[in-house]
Design a protein around this motif. Structure first.
Motif, PDB file in Angstrom:
ATOM      1  N   PHE A 145       7.438   0.425   4.917  1.00  0.00           N
ATOM      2  CA  PHE A 145       6.690   0.196   3.578  1.00  0.00           C
ATOM      3  C   PHE A 145       5.327  -0.547   4.021  1.00  0.00           C
ATOM      4  N   PRO A 146       5.501  -1.768   4.800  1.00  0.00           N
ATOM      5  CA  PRO A 146       4.223  -2.320   5.318  1.00  0.00           C
ATOM      6  C   PRO A 146       3.171  -1.297   5.862  1.00  0.00           C
ATOM      7  N   SER A 147       3.740  -0.456   6.751  1.00  0.00           N
ATOM      8  CA  SER A 147       2.784   0.324   7.454  1.00  0.00           C
ATOM      9  C   SER A 147       2.335   1.285   6.529  1.00  0.00           C
ATOM     10  N   ALA A 148       2.914   2.008   5.557  1.00  0.00           N
ATOM     11  CA  ALA A 148       2.336   2.873   4.491  1.00  0.00           C
ATOM     12  C   ALA A 148       1.582   2.207   3.672  1.00  0.00           C
ATOM     13  N   ALA A 149       1.738   0.796   3.207  1.00  0.00           N
ATOM     14  CA  ALA A 149       1.057   0.112   2.191  1.00  0.00           C
ATOM     15  C   ALA A 149      -0.419  -0.332   2.840  1.00  0.00           C
ATOM     16  N   HIS A 150      -0.482  -0.482   4.173  1.00  0.00           N
ATOM     17  CA  HIS A 150      -1.346  -1.067   4.816  1.00  0.00           C
ATOM     18  C   HIS A 150      -2.917  -0.637   4.232  1.00  0.00           C
ATOM     19  N   GLY A 151      -3.874  -1.402   3.810  1.00  0.00           N
ATOM     20  CA  GLY A 151      -5.133  -1.110   3.418  1.00  0.00           C
ATOM     21  C   GLY A 151      -5.342   0.046   2.452  1.00  0.00           C
ATOM     22  N   LEU A 152      -4.213   0.350   1.598  1.00  0.00           N
ATOM     23  CA  LEU A 152      -4.258   1.082   0.535  1.00  0.00           C
ATOM     24  C   LEU A 152      -5.019   0.545  -0.753  1.00  0.00           C
ATOM     25  N   PRO A 153      -6.274   1.107  -1.137  1.00  0.00           N
ATOM     26  CA  PRO A 153      -7.156   0.699  -2.227  1.00  0.00           C
ATOM     27  C   PRO A 153      -6.245   0.872  -3.657  1.00  0.00           C
ATOM     28  N   ALA A 154      -6.686  -0.088  -4.413  1.00  0.00           N
ATOM     29  CA  ALA A 154      -6.148  -0.199  -5.858  1.00  0.00           C
ATOM     30  C   ALA A 154      -5.852   0.951  -6.438  1.00  0.00           C
ATOM     31  N   ASP A 155      -7.025   1.984  -6.664  1.00  0.00           N
ATOM     32  CA  ASP A 155      -6.868   3.074  -7.271  1.00  0.00           C
ATOM     33  C   ASP A 155      -5.920   4.116  -6.543  1.00  0.00           C
ATOM     34  N   THR A 156      -5.561   3.813  -5.302  1.00  0.00           N
ATOM     35  CA  THR A 156      -4.663   4.837  -4.641  1.00  0.00           C
ATOM     36  C   THR A 156      -3.068   4.296  -5.086  1.00  0.00           C
ATOM     37  N   LEU A 157      -3.297   3.086  -5.087  1.00  0.00           N
ATOM     38  CA  LEU A 157      -1.692   2.387  -5.554  1.00  0.00           C
ATOM     39  C   LEU A 157      -1.499   2.840  -6.967  1.00  0.00           C
ATOM     40  N   ALA A 158      -2.589   2.501  -7.647  1.00  0.00           N
ATOM     41  CA  ALA A 158      -2.411   3.356  -9.233  1.00  0.00           C
ATOM     42  C   ALA A 158      -1.967   4.335  -9.385  1.00  0.00           C
TER      43      ALA A 158
END
Length: 198
Positions: free
Chosen positions: A161-174
């Motif tokens: 999870f930390p590796s996949a989430a690293h640096g993801l912008p807010a719109d990608t997370l949304a």
């Protein structure tokens, strides 16, 4: 007499497995970790069910607990695995963690295959059946199922999870959270178990 049907009762409260986690889909990785807590509660209930079956047989409380475990691993469990296969594993592969992604995918396949065997036993419990001759093998299998799931969860939370989430912008997370929520608006229905309305 290998199959025990009991009307004895004991206190075996079942947790509320399907309550909404405190976090929402606007925080998709936190939601994935909250789902892990629900997996752990379901696995704990499975182990307590085994002890209850040994003591009381397949009574009404055992049937209720078995239905709870079936609902979780038939509906929420596959949705959670799909979340990871759609949103975590591709990002791991793209960021140079391909071997980890393949290990987690293999875990999903193995856990799903193991679940098919244990869900058959739980369907029997729902119908009042518990084969005491197979109890040792079944409970050992349930413990192995829990151990494998716990190891899988640990590597996901510590590394994947930390590796996949690293640096993801807010719109990608949304967008990730929106997709996860959308699939849950019409979740798959579990296979009908004895004593459960279709």
């Amino acid at each position: 007499m290998g199959t025990v049907t009991s009307t004895a009762t004991s206190a075996m409260p079942t947790p509320l497995l399907h309550a909404s986690p405190a976090v929402g889909f606007e925080q998709p990785f936190e939601m994935l970790e909250a789902c892990h807590e629900r997996v752990k509660r379901s696995l704990d209930l499975l182990q307590r069910l085994g002890a209850h079956l040994d003591a009381y047989g397949a009574d009404t409380q055992a049937a209720a607990a078995a239905r709870d475990v079936l609902r979780y691993f038939d509906i929420a469990g596959p949705l959670h695995h799909e979340d990871e296969e759609r949103h975590v594993l591709p990002r791991l592969r793209a960021s140079g963690h391909g071997a980890l992604a393949e290990r987690l995918q293999a875990d999903h396949t193995a856990l799903s295959a193991a679940w098919q065997e244990w869900r058959t036993v739980l369907e029997g419990v729902c119908a009042g059946r518990w084969d005491i001759r197979a109890a040792g093998r079944v409970r050992a299998g349930w413990r192995e199922f829990e151990t494998r799931y716990e190891a899988h969860i640990a590597i996901e939370e510590a590394v994947a999870f930390p590796s996949a989430a690293h640096g993801l912008p807010a719109d990608t997370l949304a967008a990730m959270g929106h997709e996860m929520a959308s699939r849950r608006r019409s979740p798959p229905q579990p296979a009908t178990t004895p004593g459960t309305p279709a």
